[in-house]
Design an enzyme around this catalytic site. Structure first.
Site, short mmCIF file in Angstrom:
data_model
loop_
_atom_site.label_atom_id
_atom_site.label_comp_id
_atom_site.label_asym_id
_atom_site.label_seq_id
_atom_site.Cartn_x
_atom_site.Cartn_y
_atom_site.Cartn_z
N ASN A 47 -79.98 32.64 81.14
CA ASN A 47 -79.44 32.60 82.49
C ASN A 47 -77.99 32.14 82.52
O ASN A 47 -77.26 32.48 83.44
CB ASN A 47 -80.33 31.65 83.32
N LYS A 50 -71.50 41.94 82.55
CA LYS A 50 -72.88 42.08 83.02
C LYS A 50 -73.47 43.43 82.57
O LYS A 50 -74.68 43.55 82.35
CB LYS A 50 -72.95 41.89 84.53
N ASP A 109 -73.68 24.02 74.95
CA ASP A 109 -72.68 24.98 75.40
C ASP A 109 -72.97 26.25 74.62
O ASP A 109 -72.80 26.27 73.39
CB ASP A 109 -71.28 24.42 75.08
N ILE A 162 -84.82 27.80 78.83
CA ILE A 162 -83.89 28.32 79.84
C ILE A 162 -82.47 27.81 79.55
O ILE A 162 -82.26 26.60 79.39
CB ILE A 162 -84.30 27.89 81.27
N TYR A 207 -65.79 40.73 84.80
CA TYR A 207 -67.13 40.19 85.10
C TYR A 207 -68.17 41.32 85.06
O TYR A 207 -69.23 41.18 84.43
CB TYR A 207 -67.14 39.49 86.47
#
Ligand code: 8X3
Length: 237
Positions: free
Chosen positions: A87, A157, A60, A7, A153
């Site tokens: 994520n 996405k 990072d 993750i 943004y």
């Protein structure tokens, strides 16, 4: 069967909640984030509470060399990732496009698009070698419909969704699965980060609505990952 779940952005929010949810099911975890101290705390908590091993890495995702080094390390130690959950993501600033700060814009593109590409580009070949694995990318409803003061943004996405679709097509001759999870408003540190640490402004975003909780998304991610081999959920909104 015990799986290994990798993750990114696992120190807070949906990432952390997802780590907890998989630990409850007895799966081993590889958790990555920039804030290693938070990951150490999560590792200690999960290993104490559940029969799992948790490996943590300071990472990072925008640092391609670091991503490459980590994937090399996993390869050397024969670690097989069963589920990769991308994520790590960020919203920085809430401004009209014409007023927005280039540093905010670049940060979102670097984390949400380039970081995502770096991680998948390095880890997917390891899955292809074994002809097994599941990549779950966290998109957003913001990737489906744009909203005010969030053009970049939303564009990042939207990129998550189309990257998932493209990679699914490119791996169609393998058993690898690719899923995009597109939550709406989830109450996490997301807005505090977006407002550069202003907690009051962040709080106002969630006032008067019942926002989703990170645990809601985590449970859905586990559900997606638990499906039999013949079932591939491509998107969930
Ligand atoms: C986050 C969704 O609507 O809070 O990806 O911006 S929203």
């Amino acid at each position: 069967m015990k799986k290994t779940i990798f993750i990114t952005g696992a120190s807070t929010g949906i990432g952390k909640a997802t780590a907890i949810e998989f630990a409850k099911e007895g799966h081993n975890l590889i958790l990555c984030a920039r804030q290693i101290d938070k990951l150490e705390t999560i590792k200690e908590m999960l290993e104490k509470q559940y029969e799992v091993t948790v490996e943590v890495h300071k990472l990072d995702v925008t640092d391609y060399d670091a991503v490459k080094q980590l994937s090399e390390k996993l390869k050397q130690s024969n670690v097989n990732i069963d589920v990769l959950i991308n994520n790590a993501g960020v919203a920085s600033g809430l401004d009209k496009f014409q007023d927005s700060d280039m540093a905010d814009i670049e940060k979102m593109i670097n984390v949400n698009i380039k970081g995502l590409i770096y991680v998948i580009r390095e880890l997917l070949p390891l899955m292809i070698e074994r002809n097994s694995g599941h990549i779950i990318n966290i998109g957003s409803t913001a990737g489906i419909v744009a909203y005010s003061k969030a053009a970049v943004y939303c564009a990042t996405k939207s990129a998550v969704k189309l990257l998932s679709d493209g990679i699914r097509i490119d791996t169609i001759d393998t058993d690898i699965k690719i899923t995009t999870v597109q939550p709406g408003i989830v109450e996490t540190d997301f807005s505090t980060v977006r407002f550069h640490g202003d907690k009051e402004m962040a709080k106002a975003i969630y006032e008067g609505i019942e926002a989703l909780k990170p645990e809601d998304i985590a449970e859905i991610i586990v559900y997606i990952a638990n499906q039999p081999k013949r079932v591939q959920i491509s998107d969930i909104t």
